[in-house]
Design a protein around this motif. Structure first.
Motif, mmCIF file in Angstrom:
data_model
loop_
_atom_site.group_PDB
_atom_site.id
_atom_site.type_symbol
_atom_site.label_atom_id
_atom_site.label_comp_id
_atom_site.label_asym_id
_atom_site.label_seq_id
_atom_site.Cartn_x
_atom_site.Cartn_y
_atom_site.Cartn_z
ATOM 1 N N PHE A 1 0.827 -1.209 0.000
ATOM 2 C CA PHE A 1 0.000 0.000 0.000
ATOM 3 C C PHE A 1 0.860 1.257 0.000
ATOM 4 C CE2 PHE A 1 -3.646 -2.611 1.509
ATOM 5 C CZ PHE A 1 -4.521 -2.259 0.487
ATOM 6 N N LYS A 2 1.951 1.244 0.778
ATOM 7 C CA LYS A 2 2.857 2.394 0.776
ATOM 8 C C LYS A 2 3.410 2.651 -0.618
ATOM 9 C CE LYS A 2 5.992 2.870 3.973
ATOM 10 N NZ LYS A 2 7.040 2.582 4.974
ATOM 11 N N LYS A 3 3.794 1.576 -1.312
ATOM 12 C CA LYS A 3 4.350 1.741 -2.657
ATOM 13 C C LYS A 3 3.306 2.301 -3.610
ATOM 14 C CE LYS A 3 7.177 -0.304 -6.127
ATOM 15 N NZ LYS A 3 8.075 -1.344 -6.501
ATOM 16 N N ILE A 4 2.058 1.853 -3.479
ATOM 17 C CA ILE A 4 0.987 2.366 -4.331
ATOM 18 C C ILE A 4 0.725 3.832 -4.044
ATOM 19 C CG2 ILE A 4 -1.494 2.219 -4.791
ATOM 20 C CD1 ILE A 4 -1.186 -0.857 -4.356
ATOM 21 N N LEU A 5 0.661 4.195 -2.763
ATOM 22 C CA LEU A 5 0.319 5.571 -2.378
ATOM 23 C C LEU A 5 1.474 6.556 -2.523
ATOM 24 C CD1 LEU A 5 -1.840 4.843 0.789
ATOM 25 C CD2 LEU A 5 -2.639 5.567 -1.458
ATOM 26 N N ILE A 6 2.673 6.127 -2.154
ATOM 27 C CA ILE A 6 3.814 7.049 -2.104
ATOM 28 C C ILE A 6 4.719 6.905 -3.320
ATOM 29 C CG2 ILE A 6 5.816 7.752 -0.738
ATOM 30 C CD1 ILE A 6 4.325 6.754 1.741
ATOM 31 N N GLY A 7 4.754 5.757 -3.935
ATOM 32 C CA GLY A 7 5.614 5.535 -5.100
ATOM 33 C C GLY A 7 7.039 5.217 -4.707
ATOM 34 N N TYR A 8 7.993 5.699 -5.507
ATOM 35 C CA TYR A 8 9.397 5.351 -5.302
ATOM 36 C C TYR A 8 9.952 5.807 -3.961
ATOM 37 C CZ TYR A 8 10.576 10.148 -6.665
ATOM 38 O OH TYR A 8 10.679 11.507 -6.734
ATOM 39 N N LYS A 9 9.319 6.798 -3.327
ATOM 40 C CA LYS A 9 9.807 7.273 -2.031
ATOM 41 C C LYS A 9 9.270 6.444 -0.863
ATOM 42 C CE LYS A 9 11.118 12.045 -2.518
ATOM 43 N NZ LYS A 9 10.949 13.351 -1.889
ATOM 44 N N SER A 10 8.651 5.312 -1.155
ATOM 45 C CA SER A 10 8.116 4.471 -0.084
ATOM 46 C C SER A 10 9.191 3.631 0.590
ATOM 47 C CB SER A 10 7.012 3.554 -0.618
ATOM 48 O OG SER A 10 7.543 2.626 -1.538
ATOM 49 N N PHE B 1 17.348 6.529 4.981
ATOM 50 C CA PHE B 1 16.551 6.089 6.116
ATOM 51 C C PHE B 1 15.140 6.666 6.143
ATOM 52 C CE2 PHE B 1 20.900 5.368 7.654
ATOM 53 C CZ PHE B 1 20.801 4.014 7.894
ATOM 54 N N ARG B 2 14.944 7.852 5.621
ATOM 55 C CA ARG B 2 13.610 8.457 5.574
ATOM 56 C C ARG B 2 13.359 8.963 4.157
ATOM 57 N NH1 ARG B 2 11.396 10.690 10.946
ATOM 58 N NH2 ARG B 2 10.026 11.534 9.388
ATOM 59 N N PRO B 3 13.132 8.058 3.220
ATOM 60 C CA PRO B 3 13.031 8.467 1.814
ATOM 61 C C PRO B 3 11.896 9.443 1.540
ATOM 62 C CG PRO B 3 12.379 6.173 2.086
ATOM 63 C CD PRO B 3 12.956 6.620 3.395
ATOM 64 N N PHE B 4 10.791 9.331 2.255
ATOM 65 C CA PHE B 4 9.667 10.232 2.003
ATOM 66 C C PHE B 4 10.007 11.672 2.354
ATOM 67 C CE2 PHE B 4 5.618 12.290 3.111
ATOM 68 C CZ PHE B 4 4.981 12.160 1.888
ATOM 69 N N ASN B 5 10.879 11.869 3.353
ATOM 70 C CA ASN B 5 11.242 13.206 3.810
ATOM 71 C C ASN B 5 12.548 13.714 3.209
ATOM 72 O OD1 ASN B 5 9.907 11.749 6.441
ATOM 73 N ND2 ASN B 5 9.142 13.799 6.065
ATOM 74 N N THR B 6 13.145 12.965 2.318
ATOM 75 C CA THR B 6 14.419 13.336 1.720
ATOM 76 C C THR B 6 14.181 13.878 0.315
ATOM 77 O OG1 THR B 6 15.616 11.711 3.019
ATOM 78 C CG2 THR B 6 16.662 12.436 0.976
#
Length: 118
Positions: A7-16, A39-44
């Motif tokens: 689900f994270k990959k579907i919602l966030i994509g490559y930054k999951s 370590f925190r790809p969504f926030n990087t």
């Protein structure tokens, strides 16, 4: 892959995930070495406007949020003064065995050497 990660990959994509972000960077032309962990790809935020100008070495650990740039808007100062824009894209290199800490910003044109904690 667990259902949560799917689900994270579907919602966030490559930054999951770190692996997804690293593979994305490689796919667009960023030179990324082995054993790179975000370590925190969504926030990087890694600048992808000039992927050919970014090199990340081997054994690099990036916490988050971190920003890595290959350009900036410092040219705006010169534009106000002289009325035209000078180039603002520069090669950014992160060496091998580097740790980039919380809230670090690596500016365009920077060269982070090997075995550095920043």
């Amino acid at each position: 892959m667990s259902i949560v990660n799917k689900f994270k990959k579907i919602l966030i994509g490559y930054k999951s995930s770190s692996e997804g972000y690293v593979e994305y960077l490689r796919s667009i032309g960023v030179s990324v070495g082995q054993n790179v962990e975000i370590f925190r790809p969504f926030n990087t935020t890694i600048d992808t406007q000039n992927p050919h100008l970014l090199t990340i070495g081997n054994d690099v650990q990036i916490t988050g949020p971190v920003t890595i740039l290959t350009h900036d808007y410092s040219w705006s100062v010169l534009k106000r003064k002289y009325g035209y824009i000078y180039g603002n894209q520069r090669k950014t290199v992160i060496g091998n065995n580097v740790f980039i800490g919380w809230r670090a910003t690596i500016l365009g044109g920077s060269q982070v050497g090997d075995n550095v904690i920043t």
